[in-house]
Design a protein around this motif. Sequence first.
Motif, mmCIF file in Angstrom:
data_model
loop_
_atom_site.group_PDB
_atom_site.id
_atom_site.type_symbol
_atom_site.label_atom_id
_atom_site.label_comp_id
_atom_site.label_asym_id
_atom_site.label_seq_id
_atom_site.Cartn_x
_atom_site.Cartn_y
_atom_site.Cartn_z
ATOM 1 N N CYS A 1 -5.751 1.642 -2.676
ATOM 2 C CA CYS A 1 -4.921 2.857 -2.792
ATOM 3 C C CYS A 1 -4.068 2.846 -4.067
ATOM 4 C CB CYS A 1 -4.046 3.034 -1.565
ATOM 5 S SG CYS A 1 -2.806 1.741 -1.354
ATOM 6 N N CYS B 1 -2.259 -2.959 -3.698
ATOM 7 C CA CYS B 1 -3.577 -2.811 -3.065
ATOM 8 C C CYS B 1 -4.568 -2.245 -4.082
ATOM 9 C CB CYS B 1 -3.448 -1.869 -1.870
ATOM 10 S SG CYS B 1 -5.012 -1.381 -1.142
ATOM 11 N N CYS C 1 -2.913 4.897 2.535
ATOM 12 C CA CYS C 1 -4.060 4.015 2.273
ATOM 13 C C CYS C 1 -5.085 4.091 3.411
ATOM 14 C CB CYS C 1 -3.602 2.578 2.110
ATOM 15 S SG CYS C 1 -4.951 1.455 1.689
ATOM 16 N N CYS D 1 0.819 -1.208 0.000
ATOM 17 C CA CYS D 1 0.000 0.000 0.000
ATOM 18 C C CYS D 1 0.850 1.254 0.000
ATOM 19 C CB CYS D 1 -0.843 0.043 1.278
ATOM 20 S SG CYS D 1 -2.225 -1.080 1.277
HETATM 21 ZN ZN LIG Z 1 -3.885 0.214 0.115
#
Ligand SMILES: [Zn+2]
Length: 312
Positions: A70, A67, A41, A37
């Motif tokens: 994000c 991810c 995030c 991330c």
């Molecule tokens: Zn994330």
Amino acid sequence: MFDELDGDDRLWAAVVARDPSADGAFYCCVRTTKVYCRPSCAGRPLRKNLFFVRTRAEAERSGMRACKRCRPDRLIRGALCERISAVDWPGVEAKLDDLGFARLGRLLSDVECERLAALYGAGGEFRSTVTMARHGFGAGEYKYFADPMPELVETLRTDLYARVAPIASVWRRRLGEDRPYPQAHADYRALCASAGQNRPTPLLLSYGPGDYNRLHQDLYGSETFPIQIAILLSAPGKDFDGGEFILTEQRPRMQARAHVVPLEQGDAVAFAVNDRPVEGAKGPYRAKMRHGVATLRSGRRMTLGVIFHDAP
Ligand SMILES: [Zn+2]
Ligand SMILES: [Fe+2]
């Protein structure tokens, strides 16, 4: 800014604060979910499950996926040359060797993509326009940039060349020719010029509804650089539908194998222009690669093609 990674409380503080200014300075890898991330995030991992890495390449080499929330893989940070340096080049080389193509991730921002695509209508930057149907290439149109090229295109061509030239030299050696490609693109252009190829080949391609590009190889003369790069300038699903980038590989005495390469706006893909070496029982042999674009269902799809050899 963040010198020590694991054990640095400032990193964790940035994660707790969801500090967007930390995005790109480091990435958070979540051991339990195998996802990485941005520090900002909205997800809430436990500190004990996190470890930090400096680059996306490190995260991906540790087996982490980006991810979906994000999208750390969509982050654009730094000058174009820094983004090119941040690509996982050992990973790219491995994928090019394995399949004949490799996605480089996102190199251009939406604004850079839109500015480049807007040049197409402006006209002054190009040396020629090709209507594909007229040559049996497919349906659609493209324009070759004239020298001097826009700075962004020039940077892409010279910096990406420096990264793929060593890979191309290995391919050439495996195919039996011990003659490495020059390290600098300027020197390679001089070599092309001495073969009578002195017109630049980077191009913008424009496809509308029903347009397509037949499977082909971009060969212009005796001098061919075996790897080229394309960047999708439009957003699939938003600007256009259909129009997938297709690659095929033909090995001797085998039926062709196809690859559909998923790309988002600003994403780059490196792929084999013509022959690439494949390891066989009796040593390397040549697999023939072709590429094209599937029929566009709707909208407009703009692409930048970066070919490293020049044309006569
Ligand atoms: Zn994330
Ligand atoms: Fe092409």
